[in-house]
Write a protein that holds these residues in place. Structure first.
Motif, mmCIF file in Angstrom:
data_model
loop_
_atom_site.group_PDB
_atom_site.id
_atom_site.type_symbol
_atom_site.label_atom_id
_atom_site.label_comp_id
_atom_site.label_asym_id
_atom_site.label_seq_id
_atom_site.Cartn_x
_atom_site.Cartn_y
_atom_site.Cartn_z
ATOM 1 N N LEU A 9 3.945 19.635 -13.060
ATOM 2 C CA LEU A 9 3.476 18.289 -12.732
ATOM 3 C C LEU A 9 2.224 17.953 -13.527
ATOM 4 N N VAL A 10 2.291 16.849 -14.270
ATOM 5 C CA VAL A 10 1.151 16.328 -15.014
ATOM 6 C C VAL A 10 0.801 14.970 -14.424
ATOM 7 N N LEU A 11 -0.469 14.787 -14.079
ATOM 8 C CA LEU A 11 -0.943 13.524 -13.531
ATOM 9 C C LEU A 11 -1.831 12.823 -14.547
ATOM 10 N N GLN A 12 -1.672 11.520 -14.660
ATOM 11 C CA GLN A 12 -2.510 10.690 -15.522
ATOM 12 C C GLN A 12 -2.901 9.463 -14.706
ATOM 13 N N THR A 13 -4.211 9.262 -14.498
ATOM 14 C CA THR A 13 -4.635 8.266 -13.508
ATOM 15 C C THR A 13 -5.141 6.958 -14.107
ATOM 16 N N HIS A 14 -5.406 6.895 -15.389
ATOM 17 C CA HIS A 14 -5.768 5.628 -16.048
ATOM 18 C C HIS A 14 -6.942 4.920 -15.370
ATOM 19 N N GLY A 15 -7.844 5.680 -14.765
ATOM 20 C CA GLY A 15 -8.979 5.065 -14.088
ATOM 21 C C GLY A 15 -8.632 4.451 -12.746
ATOM 22 N N MET A 16 -7.395 4.652 -12.250
ATOM 23 C CA MET A 16 -6.967 4.019 -11.003
ATOM 24 C C MET A 16 -7.322 4.832 -9.766
ATOM 25 N N VAL A 17 -7.747 6.082 -9.944
ATOM 26 C CA VAL A 17 -8.126 6.936 -8.815
ATOM 27 C C VAL A 17 -9.587 7.297 -8.980
ATOM 28 N N ASP A 18 -10.429 6.647 -8.217
ATOM 29 C CA ASP A 18 -11.867 6.887 -8.300
ATOM 30 C C ASP A 18 -12.446 6.861 -6.894
ATOM 31 N N PRO A 19 -13.664 7.340 -6.710
ATOM 32 C CA PRO A 19 -14.252 7.335 -5.361
ATOM 33 C C PRO A 19 -14.276 5.923 -4.787
ATOM 34 N N SER A 20 -13.867 5.797 -3.541
ATOM 35 C CA SER A 20 -13.768 4.479 -2.912
ATOM 36 C C SER A 20 -14.143 4.581 -1.448
ATOM 37 N N ASP A 21 -14.802 3.533 -0.946
ATOM 38 C CA ASP A 21 -15.148 3.458 0.470
ATOM 39 C C ASP A 21 -14.108 2.711 1.288
ATOM 40 N N ARG A 22 -13.047 2.227 0.649
ATOM 41 C CA ARG A 22 -12.010 1.511 1.381
ATOM 42 C C ARG A 22 -11.268 2.469 2.313
ATOM 43 N N ILE A 23 -10.959 1.967 3.511
ATOM 44 C CA ILE A 23 -10.323 2.816 4.519
ATOM 45 C C ILE A 23 -8.987 3.342 4.023
ATOM 46 N N LEU A 24 -8.160 2.461 3.414
ATOM 47 C CA LEU A 24 -6.853 2.896 2.934
ATOM 48 C C LEU A 24 -6.994 3.981 1.883
ATOM 49 N N ALA A 25 -7.951 3.825 0.958
ATOM 50 C CA ALA A 25 -8.156 4.839 -0.074
ATOM 51 C C ALA A 25 -8.547 6.176 0.546
ATOM 52 N N LYS A 26 -9.428 6.142 1.535
ATOM 53 C CA LYS A 26 -9.852 7.384 2.183
ATOM 54 C C LYS A 26 -8.689 8.078 2.881
ATOM 55 N N VAL A 27 -7.822 7.286 3.518
ATOM 56 C CA VAL A 27 -6.668 7.867 4.199
ATOM 57 C C VAL A 27 -5.711 8.500 3.187
ATOM 58 N N LEU A 28 -5.399 7.760 2.119
ATOM 59 C CA LEU A 28 -4.479 8.294 1.111
ATOM 60 C C LEU A 28 -5.056 9.522 0.414
ATOM 61 N N ASP A 29 -6.361 9.514 0.176
ATOM 62 C CA ASP A 29 -6.987 10.691 -0.439
ATOM 63 C C ASP A 29 -6.834 11.913 0.458
ATOM 64 N N ALA A 30 -7.058 11.724 1.761
ATOM 65 C CA ALA A 30 -6.970 12.847 2.693
ATOM 66 C C ALA A 30 -5.538 13.342 2.849
#
Length: 371
Positions: free
Chosen positions: A117-138
């Motif tokens: 598996l190779v992941l390429q994020t194009h700057g789309m995955v960065d630290p975020s305070d949004r609730i949805l982002a925190k849930v998906l990160d966890a």
């Protein structure tokens, strides 16, 4: 090698922007080298439904919008149901990862199946305070960043952000810049100056700044023409309103979303390309302009700003209409434009060629396969 490139959405309007262009460029380059690369994504707006995109075999699932969350709220039950089968058919899975209900499930399926598996994020995955982002990160993102065979990043700033999201420095991260295929050189230009913006019409890209820079340019070049092209992501009405308020309807063309060939046709007619966006990681539209030989104006927070400024391939400026206008006027000087055009093509060929990018990528794939 059978390589599956998974990206969120492909549409005739190119609404998802750069990640799809990168995926297609990489897949085409891999196929030219004898690999079986194909594209997997949601599709929207097609009639008839394609089975290939620009010569790359493609499996597109009709997009279904489940939540009012932009690209994060679209998915396909059929894609989710067949995710494991789709990744098992590949020797390696390359996911252009975003926090969405397409690429996250596909990457998790590859991890479960034990596929490289190779992941390429194009700057789309960065630290975020949004609730949805925190849930998906966890729930998923952190696990994927830690479990992938390789994570590809564009800039040191993006790498720092990925380390922060993962919770620790990534063990296997490789810098891979965006590449652009070689293009025919822009022909000698005559007629009035033509200034081009060709990107999504969204607030971060600041297309209204492009419009607001026009009066200062027109004060020196009253016959100048301006083109604002790209799919609407909320700013089209503001662009049209500002053009009307300035009384510049006869100076502006707003053609909407263009095909890849359409963008290249506009670039070959342009004297200067402008992308006034802020915090732009590594824009493909600027790389395409450089490859054609169109000098580019970008802001200092653009990931290509230092390269462009150092090479003399355009100008890097502070955000805002005044600085954009000053840079455009500088680049409209015929002698300056000629030098910057040659520097742009040299920069694209030397630093961002597809051959160099593919050499790095195939080495990454070989290492992932061994692991």
């Amino acid at each position: 090698m059978r390589v599956l490139h998974a990206v969120t959405l492909h549409s005739p309007s190119h609404a998802f922007g750069g990640p799809v262009r990168v995926a297609l460029n990489l897949a085409k380059g891999l196929r030219a080298r004898g690999h079986e690369a194909r594209l997997l994504a949601l599709g929207e707006g097609f009639d008839p439904w394609p089975t290939s995109v620009e010569g790359v075999p493609a499996k597109l699932f009709p997009a279904r919008r489940l939540l009012p969350l932009g690209f994060s709220g679209i998915t396909s039950p059929a894609l989710l149901a067949s995710a494991s089968r789709l990744v098992r058919d590949a020797d390696l899975v390359h996911v252009h990862l975003a926090r969405d209900l397409v690429t996250l499930p596909l990457a998790l399926a590859a991890l479960r199946c034990g596929k490289p598996l190779v992941l390429q994020t194009h700057g789309m995955v960065d630290p975020s305070d949004r609730i949805l982002a925190k849930v998906l990160d966890a729930v998923a993102v952190r696990r994927l960043l830690r479990g992938a065979d390789t994570v590809l990043y564009l800039t040191p700033h993006e790498r720092e952000g990925l380390d922060a999201v993962a919770g620790s420095p990534l063990a296997r991260a490789v810098r891979l810049v965006n590449g652009t295929p070689a293009q025919e050189e822009r022909p000698p230009l005559g007629g009035p100056p033509r200034i081009l913006y060709a990107a999504r019409l969204q607030a971060r890209k600041r297309p209204v700044d492009f419009v607001d820079a026009a009066p200062a340019v027109l004060a020196v070049h009253p016959d100048a023409e301006f083109v604002v092209a790209g799919p609407d992501e909320g700013e089209l009405s503001a662009v049209r309103a500002r053009v009307a308020a300035l009384g510049l309807g006869d100076r502006f063309t707003v053609p909407g979303a263009l095909s890849g060939a359409g963008v290249l046709a506009e670039l070959r007619r342009a004297h200067v390309y402008v992308l006034p966006s802020v915090d732009e990681p590594f824009p493909m539209s600027v790389l395409e302009a450089l490859a054609v030989g169109v000098p580019a104006v970008v802001t200092h927070s653009n990931g290509l700003a230092r390269d462009i400024a150092a090479a003399g391939a355009g100008r890097a400026v502070a955000p805002g209409p005044r600085t954009v206008a000053e840079a455009v006027l500088d680049l409209l000087d015929p002698a300056v434009n000629t030098r910057a055009s040659a520097a742009a093509r040299e920069l694209a060929a030397s630093a961002f060629s597809m051959d160099a990018v593919l050499d790095t990528l195939t080495a990454v794939y070989e290492g992932a396969g061994r692991r």
